[in-house]
Design a protein around this motif. Structure first.
Motif, PDB file in Angstrom:
ATOM      1  N   PRO A 152       0.844  -1.211   0.000  1.00  0.00           N
ATOM      2  CA  PRO A 152       0.000   0.000   0.000  1.00  0.00           C
ATOM      3  C   PRO A 152       0.874   1.253   0.000  1.00  0.00           C
ATOM      4  N   TYR A 153       0.317   2.335  -0.524  1.00  0.00           N
ATOM      5  CA  TYR A 153       1.039   3.601  -0.522  1.00  0.00           C
ATOM      6  C   TYR A 153       0.051   4.763  -0.491  1.00  0.00           C
ATOM      7  N   VAL A 154       0.535   5.890   0.019  1.00  0.00           N
ATOM      8  CA  VAL A 154      -0.232   7.128   0.029  1.00  0.00           C
ATOM      9  C   VAL A 154       0.682   8.231  -0.476  1.00  0.00           C
ATOM     10  N   GLY A 155       0.080   9.259  -1.076  1.00  0.00           N
ATOM     11  CA  GLY A 155       0.910  10.317  -1.616  1.00  0.00           C
ATOM     12  C   GLY A 155       0.166  11.632  -1.716  1.00  0.00           C
ATOM     13  N   ALA A 156       0.928  12.691  -1.954  1.00  0.00           N
ATOM     14  CA  ALA A 156       0.362  14.027  -2.131  1.00  0.00           C
ATOM     15  C   ALA A 156       1.247  14.801  -3.082  1.00  0.00           C
TER      16      ALA A 156
END
Length: 228
Positions: free
Chosen positions: A128-132
């Motif tokens: 999983p990954y999150v980004g902005a």
């Protein structure tokens, strides 16, 4: 029963994560490049934006196109990602026309994000990954159909034979993403991702500023990835 893109993406993400239970636990490493290709659906927010002194309420519909992203792993946990796609085409809808299309526009929404992989290096079969980051959207080929020309002439009091020109300015705004990759072997993976993009465009009618249209879409993507 026809599922909307949100339900489709949730089902796809759950299915892909389930596959990860039996997938090899392969980590991305510093210096790796990850290419992801698949399909992306742009689903704008459903509310109308009032323009022309609130005499015209506009929104755009959804569209699905091919999409590709390129990611570079600066560390085992952090990547820089660029999302691109083939041109999207959207109908422009007006509440004054009963929600019918009054025209159309094309756009490209390249999106640059920095992503964090919280489980990198752990023995899991999914990543999983999150980004902005930032989204830049450029619009072109704006057209008003006969319904749109008639509606605008009625609002402005112009002769029905008058031909109006609509223009949408480019947009720069914040973006965020969440996604998951499931390795199939040392190089190949499958995955899903969802983006939010802050897209607001200033609309011009016959060269005159008539207000801002807030699009603010979700972008849902299913992809196959290759890392090297």
């Amino acid at each position: 029963m026809k599922l909307n893109p949100i339900h489709q993406s949730l089902i796809a993400a759950l299915s892909i994560t389930a596959i990860g239970a039996a997938a090899p636990a392969v980590a991305y490493d510093k210096g790796d490049t990850v290419v992801r290709g698949g399909i992306a659906s742009v689903v704008p927010g459903g509310s109308y934006s009032g323009v022309a002194g609130d005499n015209l309420d506009l929104r755009v519909d959804r569209d699905t196109q091919a999409a590709v992203s390129l990611s570079y792993m600066f560390t085992d946990h952090i990547s820089l990602d660029l999302l691109a796609a083939t041109p999207f085409e959207h109908d422009i809808e007006a509440s004054q026309a009963g929600g019918a299309a009054i025209g159309s526009t094309k756009h490209l929404p390249p999106t640059l994000t920095v992503s964090w992989f919280p489980l990198s290096g752990m023995d899991f079969g999914f990543k999983p990954y999150v980004g902005a980051g930032l989204n830049y959207t450029t619009f072109w080929d704006e057209e008003l159909n006969n319904t749109g020309q008639t509606a605008i002439n009625a609002i402005t009091g112009q002769p029905q034979t008058s031909m109006n020109k609509l223009n949408l300015d480019d947009s720069l705004g914040l973006a965020a993403q969440v996604g998951v990759d499931v390795p199939l072997d040392d190089n190949w993976s499958v995955g899903a991702a969802a983006y939010y993009a802050d897209i607001e465009t200033d609309a011009e009618l016959n060269g005159n500023d008539i207000g801002t249209v807030e699009i603010d879409p979700m972008i849902y993507r299913l992809h196959v990835g290759y890392s090297f």
